[in-house]
Write a protein that holds these residues in place. Structure first.
Motif, mmCIF file in Angstrom:
data_model
loop_
_atom_site.group_PDB
_atom_site.id
_atom_site.type_symbol
_atom_site.label_atom_id
_atom_site.label_comp_id
_atom_site.label_asym_id
_atom_site.label_seq_id
_atom_site.Cartn_x
_atom_site.Cartn_y
_atom_site.Cartn_z
ATOM 1 N N ASP A 261 0.855 -1.186 0.000
ATOM 2 C CA ASP A 261 0.000 0.000 0.000
ATOM 3 C C ASP A 261 0.889 1.233 0.000
ATOM 4 O OD1 ASP A 261 -2.639 -1.217 0.181
ATOM 5 O OD2 ASP A 261 -2.020 -1.862 2.184
ATOM 6 N N ALA A 262 0.647 2.130 -0.953
ATOM 7 C CA ALA A 262 1.480 3.324 -1.093
ATOM 8 C C ALA A 262 0.654 4.592 -0.957
ATOM 9 C CB ALA A 262 2.200 3.322 -2.440
ATOM 10 N N GLU A 263 1.262 5.603 -0.361
ATOM 11 C CA GLU A 263 0.726 6.964 -0.327
ATOM 12 C C GLU A 263 1.784 7.903 -0.888
ATOM 13 O OE1 GLU A 263 -0.407 8.031 3.626
ATOM 14 O OE2 GLU A 263 -2.242 6.816 3.587
ATOM 15 N N VAL A 264 1.337 8.876 -1.678
ATOM 16 C CA VAL A 264 2.241 9.877 -2.241
ATOM 17 C C VAL A 264 1.755 11.254 -1.815
ATOM 18 C CG1 VAL A 264 3.298 10.799 -4.331
ATOM 19 C CG2 VAL A 264 2.652 8.370 -4.234
ATOM 20 N N TRP A 265 2.660 12.025 -1.199
ATOM 21 C CA TRP A 265 2.347 13.355 -0.678
ATOM 22 C C TRP A 265 3.190 14.391 -1.392
ATOM 23 C CZ3 TRP A 265 -1.177 14.117 3.416
ATOM 24 C CH2 TRP A 265 -1.670 12.941 3.986
ATOM 25 N N ASP A 266 2.582 15.540 -1.699
ATOM 26 C CA ASP A 266 3.340 16.574 -2.402
ATOM 27 C C ASP A 266 3.937 17.584 -1.433
ATOM 28 O OD1 ASP A 266 1.281 18.331 -1.695
ATOM 29 O OD2 ASP A 266 0.624 18.715 -3.747
ATOM 30 N N SER A 267 4.567 18.620 -1.976
ATOM 31 C CA SER A 267 5.289 19.599 -1.165
ATOM 32 C C SER A 267 4.362 20.481 -0.338
ATOM 33 C CB SER A 267 6.166 20.475 -2.061
ATOM 34 O OG SER A 267 5.370 21.148 -3.034
ATOM 35 N N GLU A 268 3.055 20.425 -0.609
ATOM 36 C CA GLU A 268 2.087 21.192 0.173
ATOM 37 C C GLU A 268 1.313 20.297 1.145
ATOM 38 O OE1 GLU A 268 -0.386 23.364 -2.522
ATOM 39 O OE2 GLU A 268 1.270 24.637 -3.232
ATOM 40 N N ASP A 269 1.872 19.128 1.446
ATOM 41 C CA ASP A 269 1.285 18.176 2.399
ATOM 42 C C ASP A 269 -0.091 17.688 1.965
ATOM 43 O OD1 ASP A 269 3.490 18.175 4.002
ATOM 44 O OD2 ASP A 269 2.670 19.534 5.513
ATOM 45 N N ARG A 270 -0.267 17.517 0.673
ATOM 46 C CA ARG A 270 -1.517 16.964 0.152
ATOM 47 C C ARG A 270 -1.283 15.524 -0.295
ATOM 48 N NH1 ARG A 270 -3.460 20.534 -4.614
ATOM 49 N NH2 ARG A 270 -1.321 20.042 -5.224
ATOM 50 N N LEU A 271 -2.251 14.675 0.014
ATOM 51 C CA LEU A 271 -2.214 13.296 -0.452
ATOM 52 C C LEU A 271 -2.634 13.290 -1.919
ATOM 53 C CD1 LEU A 271 -1.853 10.271 0.222
ATOM 54 C CD2 LEU A 271 -4.252 10.249 0.953
ATOM 55 N N VAL A 272 -1.678 13.098 -2.815
ATOM 56 C CA VAL A 272 -1.955 13.257 -4.243
ATOM 57 C C VAL A 272 -2.178 11.928 -4.966
ATOM 58 C CG1 VAL A 272 -0.810 15.480 -4.442
ATOM 59 C CG2 VAL A 272 0.533 13.375 -4.748
ATOM 60 N N ALA A 273 -1.753 10.812 -4.360
ATOM 61 C CA ALA A 273 -1.992 9.517 -4.991
ATOM 62 C C ALA A 273 -1.930 8.415 -3.941
ATOM 63 C CB ALA A 273 -0.973 9.241 -6.089
ATOM 64 N N GLN A 274 -2.666 7.360 -4.208
ATOM 65 C CA GLN A 274 -2.666 6.162 -3.362
ATOM 66 C C GLN A 274 -2.642 4.947 -4.289
ATOM 67 O OE1 GLN A 274 -6.395 7.849 -1.650
ATOM 68 N NE2 GLN A 274 -5.715 6.814 0.209
ATOM 69 N N SER A 275 -2.101 3.835 -3.786
ATOM 70 C CA SER A 275 -2.093 2.638 -4.613
ATOM 71 C C SER A 275 -2.062 1.395 -3.744
ATOM 72 C CB SER A 275 -0.888 2.619 -5.562
ATOM 73 O OG SER A 275 0.307 2.342 -4.851
ATOM 74 N N ARG A 276 -2.468 0.303 -4.342
ATOM 75 C CA ARG A 276 -2.271 -1.024 -3.755
ATOM 76 C C ARG A 276 -1.841 -1.953 -4.882
ATOM 77 N NH1 ARG A 276 -5.303 -5.009 0.452
ATOM 78 N NH2 ARG A 276 -4.081 -3.685 1.824
ATOM 79 N N GLN A 277 -0.873 -2.813 -4.584
ATOM 80 C CA GLN A 277 -0.468 -3.813 -5.560
ATOM 81 C C GLN A 277 -0.264 -5.158 -4.888
ATOM 82 O OE1 GLN A 277 3.773 -4.211 -7.040
ATOM 83 N NE2 GLN A 277 3.796 -2.024 -6.501
ATOM 84 N N LEU A 278 -0.416 -6.202 -5.696
ATOM 85 C CA LEU A 278 -0.053 -7.544 -5.305
ATOM 86 C C LEU A 278 1.184 -7.911 -6.105
ATOM 87 C CD1 LEU A 278 -0.886 -10.136 -3.680
ATOM 88 C CD2 LEU A 278 -1.925 -10.926 -5.821
ATOM 89 N N ALA A 279 2.209 -8.435 -5.421
ATOM 90 C CA ALA A 279 3.456 -8.772 -6.086
ATOM 91 C C ALA A 279 3.959 -10.136 -5.634
ATOM 92 C CB ALA A 279 4.521 -7.709 -5.783
#
Length: 284
Positions: A261-279
């Protein structure tokens, strides 16, 4: 922030050149997968998703991926590829499409590498309202995190590490023990993330960001190739200029598979993307 001195213009960067697609027929696009985005044994899955995402952005009437799900069927290799898209539905605010990436095998047959389904819309048309309990990852400043030249890194495992030259990646030291033979045992990976040429981020580079860090399996003490089976990304808003912070975690490695499970945050502390993968976890 110790980023590249000059910001590359979107459209002229290495990432844009290497994810470029050329329309050959209605819904059909030619691409060339660059060996510069390979890791261990294959082309990176996030980079591949960005290539498919670009083709869908040209095929559909809406510009931005809202949600995109990819099933990785066979390992892609550097070289020519064909992307076949289909518009499933077009609405006022969102459109839905599918895409497949195909490469030619040595015997001349077509081999399907990836199959994608996505909803596209216009991120710029969304409201600014946010109600969330999510918080940015607690990480040291960029300058106190570890880059590719600060340790053995990808050289710990055999195979290509070409992708590391394309990225400005700084790992949180608390999640980098694997690189010196002392994994934490926690399924976490955190890093500051940027492109090496300083290109500002957009929705397509977010598709790369969720799958560009070392696998969480490394911090569990399992080194090797961790190929993605399925990856779903939700793009929440356009990122502000500046570096991203990416936090990835896994809670369950079982039967040779793990989830991330991934979260991506930008320079303004906003959650800009989320993901889930099976590997899959293939030990060396």
């Amino acid at each position: 922030m110790a980023q590249a001195a000059a910001q590359a213009t979107i459209g002229s960067s290495e990432f844009d050149r290497d994810t470029a697609v050329v329309q050959r027929a209605p819904g059909v696009y030619d691409a060339r997968l660059s060996e510069g985005w390979t890791i261990i044994q294959a082309v990176n899955g996030g980079y591949l998703l960005a290539v498919l995402g670009r083709a869908l952005g040209e095929a559909l009437p809406h510009p931005d991926p809202f949600t995109i799900t990819a099933h990785y069927l066979t390992a892609s290799t550097p070289g020519p590829a064909e992307i076949r898209t289909e518009t499933v539905r077009t609405g006022r605010t969102m459109s839905t499409g599918t895409a497949t990436l195909v490469q030619r095998a040595e015997d001349g047959s077509d081999v399907e590498r990836i199959r994608v389904t996505a909803h596209y819309g216009d991120l710029g048309a969304l409201t600014d309202e946010v109600r969330t309990t999510a918080k940015p990852p607690a990480m040291p400043p960029y300058e106190q995190c570890l880059g590719a030249n600060d340790g053995p890194g990808a050289s710990v495992i055999p195979g290509s590490s070409a992708i590391t030259d394309r990225l400005d990646l700084r790992l949180d030291p608390a999640t980098a023990g694997w690189a010196v033979g002392s994994p934490s045992g926690n399924g976490d990976m955190r890093a500051w993330f940027g492109l090496a040429d300083g290109r500002d981020h957009d929705p397509l580079s977010l598709l790369l960001a969720v799958d560009a860090l070392p696998p969480t399996a490394f911090e569990l003490g399992v080194l090797g190739w961790v190929p993605t089976v399925e990856l779903t990304v939700h793009v929440r808003c356009r990122p502000a200029p500046g570096p991203l912070r990416v936090a990835i975690s896994t809670r369950n490695l079982a039967g040779g598979f793990l989830e991330e499970d991934a979260e991506v945050w930008d320079s303004e502390d906003r959650l800009v993307a989320q993901s889930r993968q099976l590997a899959r976890v293939l030990q060396v």
